[in-house]
Design a protein around this motif. Structure first.
Motif, PDB file in Angstrom:
ATOM      1  N   ALA A 246       0.833  -1.217   0.000  1.00 47.93           N
ATOM      2  CA  ALA A 246       0.000   0.000   0.000  1.00 47.93           C
ATOM      3  C   ALA A 246       0.863   1.259   0.000  1.00 47.93           C
ATOM      4  O   ALA A 246       0.406   2.329  -0.406  1.00 47.93           O
ATOM      5  N   SER A 247       2.119   1.156   0.461  1.00 45.77           N
ATOM      6  CA  SER A 247       2.976   2.345   0.538  1.00 45.77           C
ATOM      7  C   SER A 247       3.846   2.512  -0.702  1.00 45.77           C
ATOM      8  O   SER A 247       4.649   3.442  -0.774  1.00 45.77           O
ATOM      9  N   ASP A 248       3.714   1.567  -1.653  1.00 49.23           N
ATOM     10  CA  ASP A 248       4.588   1.577  -2.833  1.00 49.23           C
ATOM     11  C   ASP A 248       4.596   2.904  -3.575  1.00 49.23           C
ATOM     12  O   ASP A 248       5.648   3.412  -3.936  1.00 49.23           O
ATOM     13  N   ASP A 249       3.390   3.482  -3.760  1.00 47.54           N
ATOM     14  CA  ASP A 249       3.288   4.740  -4.518  1.00 47.54           C
ATOM     15  C   ASP A 249       4.068   5.840  -3.817  1.00 47.54           C
ATOM     16  O   ASP A 249       4.806   6.602  -4.431  1.00 47.54           O
ATOM     17  N   LEU A 250       3.855   5.881  -2.484  1.00 49.28           N
ATOM     18  CA  LEU A 250       4.507   6.899  -1.659  1.00 49.28           C
ATOM     19  C   LEU A 250       6.029   6.772  -1.789  1.00 49.28           C
ATOM     20  O   LEU A 250       6.756   7.753  -1.947  1.00 49.28           O
ATOM     21  N   ALA A 251       6.507   5.505  -1.759  1.00 48.10           N
ATOM     22  CA  ALA A 251       7.949   5.258  -1.811  1.00 48.10           C
ATOM     23  C   ALA A 251       8.501   5.576  -3.196  1.00 48.10           C
ATOM     24  O   ALA A 251       9.599   6.118  -3.323  1.00 48.10           O
ATOM     25  N   ALA A 252       7.710   5.259  -4.231  1.00 47.04           N
ATOM     26  CA  ALA A 252       8.193   5.466  -5.596  1.00 47.04           C
ATOM     27  C   ALA A 252       8.453   6.954  -5.849  1.00 47.04           C
ATOM     28  O   ALA A 252       9.421   7.315  -6.516  1.00 47.04           O
ATOM     29  N   GLY A 253       7.613   7.819  -5.248  1.00 48.00           N
ATOM     30  CA  GLY A 253       7.774   9.274  -5.399  1.00 48.00           C
ATOM     31  C   GLY A 253       9.172   9.702  -4.979  1.00 48.00           C
ATOM     32  O   GLY A 253       9.785  10.566  -5.599  1.00 48.00           O
TER      33      GLY A 253
END
Ligand code: ADP
Length: 382
Positions: A246-253
């Protein structure tokens, strides 16, 4: 002869009556002593301090709590004048006022310095009257009841601070949204790109409000009683992987890599509230991502210890200054306020983590080194 016999019988009856009277008196004295001992026990067991003085100001009773709270000597100063044994002369003056009948009841709040900090006492003073005497009869003395309200005052202050902080945090985004909306309304000719910029700002602040309100609701839920938790069997290794994805998007940023590290064969099942544990872990992971630099790695490590399961969130980011470590679990505390706010942080995340852990009978620990990274550990009993 008959007369002498009569006298003998009368005397014998009188002696018997006297013996019976003495026996009754002894019983009464024993009963009174028992009552006195009961009363003594009750007064000794009271959390409130009770100090009684007679009309001359002589201490006639002081229970253990009064000795401790008023700082009397160990014997309670029985038989001494109150001005000699009660260190706070204001208290003695109030006792005197009440005895003089100037004030029927007196109340005073005092702050006393103790080796472990300040103590706040409320002292209530009333006249002492014999049972059954008139309400306006002259008092036979006065009684002071002393209550320790330190914890109560601390909670009241915390509540006031909390409302002050919430209002302050709500005001900023509301003012920004209102400013954007009014500017748009005031200028019907506004260029479309400028309008979009204002609307974008309003949307950002609306999200901030949303985050704040949902954090406050979570805090209210987990800060309450642990009974509100919905306990089931929760597999933390499954939960960790869900939080990571679920945090992947946040981390990708910020191009941060996320990993789960679980030695083989470790059972990671605990009894707990899945939603609460997810929120705690997710708060730690999003903090770790937010404070990691470009190319950083955030790891969730699961370990089994003596009667506990430890879930660590490890980052190699900016770390936390030593002087801030003690405060980061406080509500609304942020290390770098301006920067954190810019990121939309509320300063409540770690406070939620702390309360979730407490509600589960566990704890949260932190190790951090400035410039090298932080490790937050959730320790859950199994
Ligand atoms: P916020 O909503 O600001 O993240 P938190 O209660 O979660 O509020 O965190 C409080 C403060 O602790 C943050 O403002 C941040 O300065 C600091 N902090 C939390 N986690 C980390 C971390 N992993 N690395 C560095 N600082 C952190």
């Amino acid at each position: 002869m008959a007369d002498r016999t009569g006298t003998w019988w009368r005397r014998r009856a009188a002696v018997r009556e006297h013996v019976a009277q003495v026996a009754t008196l002894e019983q009464q004295v024993a009963r009174l002593e028992r009552r006195g001992q009961d009363l003594e026990r009750i007064l000794r067991g009271l959390g409130e301090g009770v100090l009684a003085v007679d009309r001359a100001g002589i201490v006639v009773h002081a229970n253990r709590a009064a000795i401790e709270l008023l700082g009397l000597d160990a014997a309670g100063g029985l038989g001494s004048h109150m001005f000699v044994v009660v260190p706070d002369s204001d208290v003695c003056e109030l006792l005197e006022d009440v005895m003089r009948g100037e004030e029927p009841v007196q109340s005073k709040e005092v702050v006393v310095e103790r080796p472990h900090g300040e103590q706040v006492l409320v002292i209530n003073i009333r006249p002492l009257r014999a049972a059954g005497s008139e309400v306006d009869a002259e008092p036979e003395g006065a009684i002071a009841v002393v209550r320790d309200v330190t914890e109560l005052r601390r909670l009241e202050r915390a509540r006031r601070d909390f409302f002050g902080n919430v209002s302050h945090e709500l005001k900023t985004p509301i003012a920004a949204i209102r400013g954007a909306v009014e500017t748009i309304l005031d200028d019907p000719e506004m260029a479309i790109d400028v309008r979009v910029r204002f609307l974008d700002g309003a949307r950002r602040h609306t999200r901030r409000l949303e985050a704040l309100v949902s954090d406050l609701l979570a805090l209210a839920r987990y800060e309450g009683s642990p009974r509100e938790l919905e306990r089931t069997s929760v597999d933390l290794s499954v939960l960790a992987r869900e939080v990571i994805s679920a945090s992947d998007d946040l981390a990708a940023g910020g191009s941060v890599r996320l990993e789960v590290d679980q030695p083989k064969g470790i059972a990671a099942v605990v009894r707990g509230d899945e939603e609460a544990l997810r929120q705690a872990l997710s708060n730690l992971v999003s903090n770790a991502i937010a404070h990691s630099g470009e190319g950083g790695v955030v790891r969730i490590v699961l370990e089994r210890g003596e009667g506990a399961l430890t879930v660590s969130v490890v980052d190699q980011g900016e770390g936390i200054p030593a002087e801030a470590i003690e405060r980061i679990f406080e509500r609304f505390y942020r290390v770098d306020t301006a920067r954190s706010r810019g990121r939309g942080s509320t300063g409540i995340g770690l406070s939620i983590v702390k309360h979730v852990m407490q509600a589960h009978g566990g704890r949260v620990e932190v190790d951090s080194e400035l410039g090298r990274g932080s490790t937050f550990r959730l320790v859950l009993p199994v």
